[in-house]
Design a protein around this motif. Sequence first.
Motif, PDB file in Angstrom:
ATOM      1  N   THR A   1      33.146  48.117 -41.635  1.00 62.83           N
ATOM      2  CA  THR A   1      34.386  48.785 -41.240  1.00 62.83           C
ATOM      3  C   THR A   1      34.920  48.138 -39.969  1.00 62.83           C
ATOM      4  OG1 THR A   1      33.139  50.427 -39.992  1.00 62.83           O
ATOM      5  CG2 THR A   1      33.716  50.994 -42.251  1.00 62.83           C
ATOM      6  N   PHE A   2      36.191  47.849 -39.970  1.00 65.98           N
ATOM      7  CA  PHE A   2      36.838  47.292 -38.788  1.00 65.98           C
ATOM      8  C   PHE A   2      38.336  47.464 -38.940  1.00 65.98           C
ATOM      9  CE2 PHE A   2      35.592  43.915 -41.730  1.00 65.98           C
ATOM     10  CZ  PHE A   2      36.817  43.402 -42.104  1.00 65.98           C
ATOM     11  N   GLU A   3      39.026  47.272 -37.848  1.00 69.39           N
ATOM     12  CA  GLU A   3      40.473  47.409 -37.841  1.00 69.39           C
ATOM     13  C   GLU A   3      41.107  46.140 -38.395  1.00 69.39           C
ATOM     14  OE1 GLU A   3      42.448  49.938 -36.982  1.00 69.39           O
ATOM     15  OE2 GLU A   3      40.756  51.244 -36.585  1.00 69.39           O
ATOM     16  N   ARG A   4      41.806  46.246 -39.490  1.00 65.77           N
ATOM     17  CA  ARG A   4      42.423  45.075 -40.115  1.00 65.77           C
ATOM     18  C   ARG A   4      43.425  44.382 -39.186  1.00 65.77           C
ATOM     19  NH1 ARG A   4      39.512  43.388 -44.440  1.00 65.77           N
ATOM     20  NH2 ARG A   4      38.688  45.206 -45.501  1.00 65.77           N
ATOM     21  N   ARG A   5      44.092  45.153 -38.337  1.00 65.04           N
ATOM     22  CA  ARG A   5      45.095  44.549 -37.447  1.00 65.04           C
ATOM     23  C   ARG A   5      44.430  43.590 -36.458  1.00 65.04           C
ATOM     24  NH1 ARG A   5      44.303  47.444 -32.855  1.00 65.04           N
ATOM     25  NH2 ARG A   5      43.591  49.581 -33.115  1.00 65.04           N
ATOM     26  N   ASP A   6      43.171  43.865 -36.056  1.00 61.57           N
ATOM     27  CA  ASP A   6      42.470  42.962 -35.147  1.00 61.57           C
ATOM     28  C   ASP A   6      42.180  41.631 -35.829  1.00 61.57           C
ATOM     29  OD1 ASP A   6      42.391  44.795 -33.044  1.00 61.57           O
ATOM     30  OD2 ASP A   6      40.597  45.745 -33.840  1.00 61.57           O
ATOM     31  N   CYS A   7      41.929  41.672 -37.126  1.00 58.64           N
ATOM     32  CA  CYS A   7      41.594  40.450 -37.863  1.00 58.64           C
ATOM     33  C   CYS A   7      42.821  39.600 -38.109  1.00 58.64           C
ATOM     34  CB  CYS A   7      40.961  40.816 -39.200  1.00 58.64           C
ATOM     35  SG  CYS A   7      39.403  41.663 -39.004  1.00 58.64           S
ATOM     36  N   ALA A   8      43.976  40.225 -38.190  1.00 55.67           N
ATOM     37  CA  ALA A   8      45.200  39.494 -38.526  1.00 55.67           C
ATOM     38  C   ALA A   8      45.818  38.807 -37.312  1.00 55.67           C
ATOM     39  CB  ALA A   8      46.211  40.453 -39.151  1.00 55.67           C
ATOM     40  N   ALA A   9      45.341  39.129 -36.113  1.00 57.98           N
ATOM     41  CA  ALA A   9      45.955  38.589 -34.896  1.00 57.98           C
ATOM     42  C   ALA A   9      45.705  37.090 -34.772  1.00 57.98           C
ATOM     43  CB  ALA A   9      45.388  39.315 -33.677  1.00 57.98           C
ATOM     44  N   ASN A  10      46.680  36.372 -34.214  1.00 59.38           N
ATOM     45  CA  ASN A  10      46.520  34.944 -33.932  1.00 59.38           C
ATOM     46  C   ASN A  10      45.802  34.716 -32.606  1.00 59.38           C
ATOM     47  OD1 ASN A  10      47.859  34.040 -36.261  1.00 59.38           O
ATOM     48  ND2 ASN A  10      49.836  34.417 -35.288  1.00 59.38           N
ATOM     49  N   VAL A  11      45.935  35.680 -31.703  1.00 65.90           N
ATOM     50  CA  VAL A  11      45.286  35.618 -30.397  1.00 65.90           C
ATOM     51  C   VAL A  11      44.645  36.975 -30.130  1.00 65.90           C
ATOM     52  CG1 VAL A  11      45.632  35.315 -27.911  1.00 65.90           C
ATOM     53  CG2 VAL A  11      46.968  33.948 -29.519  1.00 65.90           C
ATOM     54  N   LEU A  12      43.424  36.944 -29.618  1.00 62.68           N
ATOM     55  CA  LEU A  12      42.729  38.182 -29.260  1.00 62.68           C
ATOM     56  C   LEU A  12      42.469  38.175 -27.766  1.00 62.68           C
ATOM     57  CD1 LEU A  12      41.171  40.783 -30.123  1.00 62.68           C
ATOM     58  CD2 LEU A  12      39.132  39.332 -30.236  1.00 62.68           C
ATOM     59  N   ARG A  13      42.809  39.283 -27.117  1.00 61.34           N
ATOM     60  CA  ARG A  13      42.517  39.455 -25.686  1.00 61.34           C
ATOM     61  C   ARG A  13      41.685  40.711 -25.532  1.00 61.34           C
ATOM     62  NH1 ARG A  13      47.734  37.528 -25.971  1.00 61.34           N
ATOM     63  NH2 ARG A  13      48.188  35.731 -24.627  1.00 61.34           N
ATOM     64  N   MET A  14      40.588  40.598 -24.789  1.00 57.02           N
ATOM     65  CA  MET A  14      39.766  41.776 -24.555  1.00 57.02           C
ATOM     66  C   MET A  14      39.014  41.644 -23.240  1.00 57.02           C
ATOM     67  SD  MET A  14      36.686  41.250 -27.346  1.00 57.02           S
ATOM     68  CE  MET A  14      35.633  42.505 -26.635  1.00 57.02           C
TER      69      MET A  14
ATOM     70  N   ARG B   1      24.954  42.046 -27.866  1.00 63.12           N
ATOM     71  CA  ARG B   1      25.905  43.047 -28.350  1.00 63.12           C
ATOM     72  C   ARG B   1      25.833  43.197 -29.879  1.00 63.12           C
ATOM     73  NH1 ARG B   1      25.844  42.737 -23.803  1.00 63.12           N
ATOM     74  NH2 ARG B   1      24.378  44.389 -24.232  1.00 63.12           N
ATOM     75  N   VAL B   2      25.652  42.072 -30.575  1.00 58.80           N
ATOM     76  CA  VAL B   2      25.579  42.123 -32.044  1.00 58.80           C
ATOM     77  C   VAL B   2      24.304  42.840 -32.483  1.00 58.80           C
ATOM     78  CG1 VAL B   2      25.345  40.721 -34.147  1.00 58.80           C
ATOM     79  CG2 VAL B   2      27.029  40.090 -32.407  1.00 58.80           C
ATOM     80  N   VAL B   3      23.174  42.505 -31.867  1.00 59.48           N
ATOM     81  CA  VAL B   3      21.907  43.155 -32.213  1.00 59.48           C
ATOM     82  C   VAL B   3      21.988  44.654 -31.954  1.00 59.48           C
ATOM     83  CG1 VAL B   3      19.471  43.344 -31.549  1.00 59.48           C
ATOM     84  CG2 VAL B   3      20.489  41.096 -31.931  1.00 59.48           C
ATOM     85  N   ASP B   4      22.643  45.036 -30.846  1.00 66.98           N
ATOM     86  CA  ASP B   4      22.797  46.458 -30.509  1.00 66.98           C
ATOM     87  C   ASP B   4      23.892  47.142 -31.324  1.00 66.98           C
ATOM     88  OD1 ASP B   4      20.824  46.142 -28.644  1.00 66.98           O
ATOM     89  OD2 ASP B   4      22.172  45.984 -26.928  1.00 66.98           O
ATOM     90  N   ASP B   5      24.610  46.359 -32.145  1.00 64.51           N
ATOM     91  CA  ASP B   5      25.728  46.875 -32.944  1.00 64.51           C
ATOM     92  C   ASP B   5      26.734  47.613 -32.063  1.00 64.51           C
ATOM     93  OD1 ASP B   5      27.118  47.055 -35.314  1.00 64.51           O
ATOM     94  OD2 ASP B   5      26.154  48.915 -35.945  1.00 64.51           O
TER      95      ASP B   5
ATOM     96  N   HIS C   1      32.152  48.184 -29.122  1.00 62.65           N
ATOM     97  CA  HIS C   1      33.192  47.644 -28.246  1.00 62.65           C
ATOM     98  C   HIS C   1      33.559  46.202 -28.588  1.00 62.65           C
ATOM     99  CE1 HIS C   1      31.702  51.035 -25.721  1.00 62.65           C
ATOM    100  NE2 HIS C   1      33.003  51.180 -25.560  1.00 62.65           N
ATOM    101  N   ILE C   2      32.646  45.467 -29.231  1.00 65.80           N
ATOM    102  CA  ILE C   2      32.980  44.078 -29.563  1.00 65.80           C
ATOM    103  C   ILE C   2      33.440  43.930 -31.021  1.00 65.80           C
ATOM    104  CG2 ILE C   2      31.403  43.153 -27.830  1.00 65.80           C
ATOM    105  CD1 ILE C   2      29.730  42.163 -30.387  1.00 65.80           C
ATOM    106  N   MET C   3      33.687  45.043 -31.707  1.00 66.81           N
ATOM    107  CA  MET C   3      34.126  44.941 -33.095  1.00 66.81           C
ATOM    108  C   MET C   3      35.415  44.129 -33.254  1.00 66.81           C
ATOM    109  SD  MET C   3      33.194  45.268 -36.093  1.00 66.81           S
ATOM    110  CE  MET C   3      31.743  46.297 -35.918  1.00 66.81           C
TER     111      MET C   3
END
Length: 203
Positions: free
Chosen positions: A55-68, A86-90, A93-95
């Motif tokens: 599960t993830f936000e589709r709008r985050d995947c469609a972006a050309n640039v990501l800022r966080m 972060r990945v091991v801990d699931d 916040h980094i989704m």
Amino acid sequence: MYEREKIRYLVLDKHRLVITTDTAAQEERSIPVARIASLLAFMEASLGVDVDSATFERRDCAANVLRMTATDLSSGGGFERWLCDRVVDDDSHIMPLRCFLRTQEAYLLVRFLLLSFDGHASVSALAQRYGVSAVQFRRICRGIFGGGLKRRLRQWRAQNALHDILSDHGSLTELAYRHGFASSSHFAQEIKFHFGARPGCLR
């Protein structure tokens, strides 16, 4: 006097990840996105992450640039370790970051190769399954891995075989054929080439 901890910002496009801080005008570190996307692909594959059902936000995947913001990243030099933790801990916040990286060609290619390569498939057969010509497939792989695909696949096959040598109690001949080697002597030569010792010495 107490020094305020720096806040780090991540800015990604399809080429690079740039890490900056709130106290510095220039970038602290720049990393090719292909390298990070490949790392994530290996990690998620090893953790058994089913990307299709994630599960993830589709709008985050469609972006050309990501800022966080990465408030708990202590230094730009430690980004890869930070990402792995972060990945091991699931960490939710980094989704957005994970989602963005999953759309990159490097991620898709590594996941494809991990699922498709059994030690037997030729580059031409892999290219056909990927949906491009062999020439284009080699070009994509060279751009992502920085070298030829055959060399990379040879390393992966040896690493997978090493894992089984250390954890499987079957015969070395069986392991050789399972990993696509034509003979047990070829298997022994390849393992010695990569790891400095013959399979029997590694058990």
